[in-house]
Structures are given as structure tokens and as C-alpha cells.
Scaffold this active site. Structure first.
Site, PDB file in Angstrom:
ATOM      1  N   LYS A   1       8.536   6.203 -19.784  1.00 25.35           N
ATOM      2  CA  LYS A   1       7.725   5.295 -18.947  1.00 25.35           C
ATOM      3  C   LYS A   1       6.258   5.314 -19.395  1.00 25.35           C
ATOM      4  O   LYS A   1       5.594   4.270 -19.431  1.00 25.35           O
ATOM      5  CB  LYS A   1       7.845   5.715 -17.474  1.00 25.35           C
TER       6      LYS A   1
ATOM      7  N   LYS B   1      -4.391   5.348 -14.393  1.00 19.66           N
ATOM      8  CA  LYS B   1      -3.711   6.653 -14.316  1.00 19.66           C
ATOM      9  C   LYS B   1      -2.671   6.754 -15.443  1.00 19.66           C
ATOM     10  O   LYS B   1      -2.605   7.754 -16.156  1.00 19.66           O
ATOM     11  CB  LYS B   1      -3.032   6.777 -12.948  1.00 19.66           C
TER      12      LYS B   1
HETATM   13  P1  NAD Z   1       1.346   2.006  -3.586  1.00 20.22           P
HETATM   14  O1  NAD Z   1      -0.017   2.580  -3.525  1.00 20.22           O
HETATM   15  O2  NAD Z   1       1.550   0.580  -3.177  1.00 20.22           O
HETATM   16  O3  NAD Z   1       2.354   2.905  -2.695  1.00 20.22           O
HETATM   17  C1  NAD Z   1       2.313   4.295  -2.616  1.00 20.22           C
HETATM   18  C2  NAD Z   1       2.663   4.679  -1.185  1.00 20.22           C
HETATM   19  O4  NAD Z   1       2.768   6.099  -1.097  1.00 20.22           O
HETATM   20  C3  NAD Z   1       1.595   4.248  -0.153  1.00 20.22           C
HETATM   21  O5  NAD Z   1       2.203   3.496   0.878  1.00 20.22           O
HETATM   22  C4  NAD Z   1       1.020   5.568   0.348  1.00 20.22           C
HETATM   23  O6  NAD Z   1       0.641   5.524   1.714  1.00 20.22           O
HETATM   24  C5  NAD Z   1       2.197   6.493   0.144  1.00 20.22           C
HETATM   25  N1  NAD Z   1       1.873   7.909   0.028  1.00 20.22           N
HETATM   26  C6  NAD Z   1       0.889   8.496  -0.699  1.00 20.22           C
HETATM   27  N2  NAD Z   1       0.962   9.838  -0.586  1.00 20.22           N
HETATM   28  C7  NAD Z   1       2.004  10.096   0.236  1.00 20.22           C
HETATM   29  C8  NAD Z   1       2.590  11.281   0.739  1.00 20.22           C
HETATM   30  N3  NAD Z   1       2.116  12.480   0.423  1.00 20.22           N
HETATM   31  N4  NAD Z   1       3.655  11.162   1.566  1.00 20.22           N
HETATM   32  C9  NAD Z   1       4.150   9.959   1.905  1.00 20.22           C
HETATM   33  N5  NAD Z   1       3.641   8.791   1.466  1.00 20.22           N
HETATM   34  C10 NAD Z   1       2.580   8.867   0.646  1.00 20.22           C
HETATM   35  O7  NAD Z   1       1.864   2.261  -5.060  1.00 20.22           O
HETATM   36  P2  NAD Z   1       3.051   1.497  -5.825  1.00 20.22           P
HETATM   37  O8  NAD Z   1       2.472   0.338  -6.542  1.00 20.22           O
HETATM   38  O9  NAD Z   1       4.187   1.323  -4.887  1.00 20.22           O
HETATM   39  O10 NAD Z   1       3.414   2.602  -6.929  1.00 20.22           O
HETATM   40  C11 NAD Z   1       4.189   3.746  -6.665  1.00 20.22           C
HETATM   41  C12 NAD Z   1       4.520   4.412  -7.990  1.00 20.22           C
HETATM   42  O11 NAD Z   1       5.286   3.506  -8.794  1.00 20.22           O
HETATM   43  C13 NAD Z   1       3.276   4.782  -8.818  1.00 20.22           C
HETATM   44  O12 NAD Z   1       3.524   5.985  -9.514  1.00 20.22           O
HETATM   45  C14 NAD Z   1       3.148   3.622  -9.794  1.00 20.22           C
HETATM   46  O13 NAD Z   1       2.456   4.002 -10.965  1.00 20.22           O
HETATM   47  C15 NAD Z   1       4.602   3.278 -10.033  1.00 20.22           C
HETATM   48  N6  NAD Z   1       4.889   1.889 -10.427  1.00 20.22           N
HETATM   49  C16 NAD Z   1       4.281   0.831  -9.799  1.00 20.22           C
HETATM   50  C17 NAD Z   1       4.601  -0.466 -10.183  1.00 20.22           C
HETATM   51  C18 NAD Z   1       3.971  -1.691  -9.536  1.00 20.22           C
HETATM   52  O14 NAD Z   1       4.131  -2.800 -10.079  1.00 20.22           O
HETATM   53  N7  NAD Z   1       3.294  -1.576  -8.399  1.00 20.22           N
HETATM   54  C19 NAD Z   1       5.547  -0.693 -11.188  1.00 20.22           C
HETATM   55  C20 NAD Z   1       6.167   0.407 -11.777  1.00 20.22           C
HETATM   56  C21 NAD Z   1       5.833   1.689 -11.399  1.00 20.22           C
END
Ligand code: NAD
Length: 296
Positions: free
Chosen positions: A172, A241
Site C-alpha cells: 500500500k 502521512k
Molecule cells: P477519516 O479521518 O475520515 O476517519 C478516521 C476515523 O477514525 C474518524 O472518524 C475518527 O474519529 C476515528 N478515530 C480516530 N482515532 C480513533 C480511535 N482511537 N478510536 C476510534 N475511532 C478513532 O479517515 P479515512 O479517510 O476514513 O481513512 C482511514 C484510513 O484509511 C487511513 O489510514 C487512510 O490513510 C486510509 N485510506 C483512506 C482512503 C480515502 O480515500 N479516504 C483510501 C484508502 C485508504
């Protein structure tokens, strides 16, 4: 009986994954620190749980979709976390874009308690999560992967098993290093062609029929850049990140990759003008504010 699935982290990705699985007949509970994320998931058929420990104790498969490796370590190994409260036989599927070191450390500690951990980071954005069409690169033992498969098949369209635990994170990070590079290199190609009198939309159409195409030209430019929408659901902060994770991985191995190093510097410097909550595609504005800016 329906498989009991828990999702910790109900943001742009985790919220969609939880809703997709609930829609396919899995018994899905969710936990998030944010009340609004919990409420949004509840509206899509997910049972909201306010007590994280209760969720960990009650599920057979636990999906994590958290911002960073440090959050994964805290949820798995910290107070009232998976190590303390999870039942033997539990499978943890970490979809976070995390690090191979964190995954291997967490997997080893959980394994001693009979809990399996696999890293299954995803691509496809919030749309892919909400439609169950994401792709996954998976690091796992064969037997653990076989047990998790019904849930993985329910939430993703394509799965590539790339190796043991941690290998999914490596794949990834490589993927996002390329995506970070392609966004900037495609923006530079559009700049060059525009200056030479070629319309950006026509250029992208031509590139997509040629060998210069990439995820940037096929998806990002048509969907989020050329229309100036910048609403992919993936933030600048998370992409910075990921680019940083690629640099860290290279540095840890004393590997110098000149093009990747330059791209990483450009993303790092973007923090001067682009806040963490901006869309990641906005990086192209740094190559030509007039051409790619929102014009506000
Ligand atoms: P986001 O910020 O929308 O969601 C993360 C969620 O985690 C938030 O709702 C936050 O409140 C919650 N959170 C944080 N710490 C927490 C904890 N200790 N306990 C419970 N909940 C907690 O982020 P996202 O875009 O959904 O991304 C999530 C992961 O997926 C990241 O690692 C990102 O790099 C990866 N990712 C994102 C995408 C994208 O298009 N958004 C695509 C592929 C991968």
C-alpha cells in the site's frame, strides 16, 4: 448465523465498509470517538456501540479503519484494547494505511493470545468502501486469510495476497508513493500541454488512450481536478502521512530513490499552503495555481 463484525473507526472509509457489510447481512457493530460518525453509521444499519471494550469482546471479526499506525497500536495493545479484551479466535483485519513494523508487532502480541491479525490496506476511496468494490493488498498467514475471507469478500471487489503480515502495508505504501508521484507528474504534463495550446480535458482524454495514463489521469483528473471539485474524500494530511511512510521505509533500508525523494519533498513542502483537511488532489495547485485553482 450471521458473522458478528465490529468496525473501529467509522470515518470516510470505515463508515462505508461498516454500512456495506450491514447491507450484506453481517451483524455489524461500530465504534468511533466521534458521535457524528457513530450516528451516520447507525443511519446505515450499523449498531453503534459507545463502549469500545464491549465491541471488542462481542465480535468474531474486528475491522480497523484508523488514521495512523499509532492509533492501531493503541487500540490493539493499549488499555482496554484488543489484547486485553479480545477472545481467542478473534480475527483483526486492519485496513488502515499503517506500517509493516506496527503490523508485525501487534500480530506477534495478539498471536500469543490466540488472536489473528492481518493487514489489508485498501484503495478505491469512500465510494469503493460504500459500494464494496475497494481493492485490498493483504499481508497474512494463509490460514488466517482463509478464515477472514467471507468478510473480506463482503467488503471488497479485488484482493491480492502479497505476503505475510506487514506485506500489505509495504504494497500500500508503494501504491500511494506512485499515486503521489502520478498526481504531480500528470499536473506537469497538463501544464506543458496547456502552455502549448492543448485543452487539459482533451489532453487527459488522449493520455488515457496512450501509455502515459495512470490512476491520476484515469480517475483523479477527470473526477476531482479538471472540474475543480476537489472532493475525493481523501485528505492532504493522510496523503502526506503516506508519502512520509514511503520515505521512512526507504530510510530504514538505506535506500535512496531520487525521483521518490523529490516527490516526497514536494508533498512535505505543500504543508506551507495546503492544510491537512484539504483534498489530496489540491497538490496540483502548487504546480500552477491559475490553471488548477478553484478561482475563488
Ligand atoms: P477519516 O479521518 O475520515 O476517519 C478516521 C476515523 O477514525 C474518524 O472518524 C475518527 O474519529 C476515528 N478515530 C480516530 N482515532 C480513533 C480511535 N482511537 N478510536 C476510534 N475511532 C478513532 O479517515 P479515512 O479517510 O476514513 O481513512 C482511514 C484510513 O484509511 C487511513 O489510514 C487512510 O490513510 C486510509 N485510506 C483512506 C482512503 C480515502 O480515500 N479516504 C483510501 C484508502 C485508504
Amino acid at each position: 448465523m450471521a458473522i458478528k463484525v465490529g468496525v473501529i473507526g467509522l470515518g470516510n472509509m470505515g463508515g462505508g465498509m461498516a454500512a456495506t457489510l450491514a447491507g450484506k447481512g453481517f451483524e455489524v457493530s461500530g465504534f468511533d470517538l466521534s458521535d457524528s460518525a457513530l450516528a451516520a453509521a447507525q443511519a446505515k444499519g450499523v449498531n453503534p456501540v459507545k463502549d469500545r471494550g464491549e465491541l471488542i469482546r462481542s465480535v468474531q471479526v474486528l475491522i480497523l479503519s484508523l488514521p495512523k499506525a499509532e492509533h492501531v497500536e493503541a487500540v490493539c495493545l493499549g488499555e482496554q484494547g484488543v489484547l486485553q479484551l479480545g477472545n481467542a479466535g478473534l480475527i483483526v483485519v486492519d485496513t488502515t494505511t499503517s506500517t509493516p513494523e506496527a503490523s508485525r508487532k501487534v500480530a506477534a502480541e495478539l498471536r500469543a493470545k490466540g488472536i489473528a491479525f492481518i493487514d489489508a490496506p485498501v484503495s478505491g476511496g469512500p465510494k469503493g468502501a460504500a459500494s464494496g468494490t475497494m481493492s485490498m493488498v493483504i499481508g497474512a498467514d494463509d490460514a488466517d486469510l482463509a478464515r477472514a475471507l467471507p468478510v473480506l469478500e463482503g467488503m471488497s471487489g479485488v484482493r491480492t495476497h502479497v505476503g505475510g503480515v506487514g506485506a500489505g502495508n509495504v504494497a500500500k505504501i508503494a501504491n500511494n508513493m506512485l499515486a503521489a508521484c502520478h498526481l504531480i507528474s500528470t499536473a506537469e504534463a497538463v501544464n506543458m500541454a496547456a502552455k502549448a495550446g492543448v485543452d487539459p480535458a482533451k489532453l487527459i482524454e488522449g493520455l488515457n488512450a496512450g501509455s502515459g495514463r495512470s490512476g491520476a489521469s484515469q480517475v483523479m483528473f477527470p473526477t476531482w481536478v479538471l472540474n475543480k471539485a476537489y472532493d475525493s474524500g481523501f485528505t492532504m494530511g493522510l496523503m502526506r502521512k503516506d508519502v512520509g511512510l514511503a520515505s521512512d521505509l526507504c530510510n530504514a533500508m538505506d535506500l535512496d530513490l531520487p525521483l521518490s525523494r523529490t516527490v516526497a519533498q514536494l508533498w512535505k513542502a505543500s504543508a506551507e499552503t495546503l492544510a491537512d483537511n484539504e483534498d489530496f488532489c489540491a497538490i496540483v495547485q502548487r504546480t500552477n495555481a491559475q490553471l488548477f485553482g478553484r478561482g475563488e
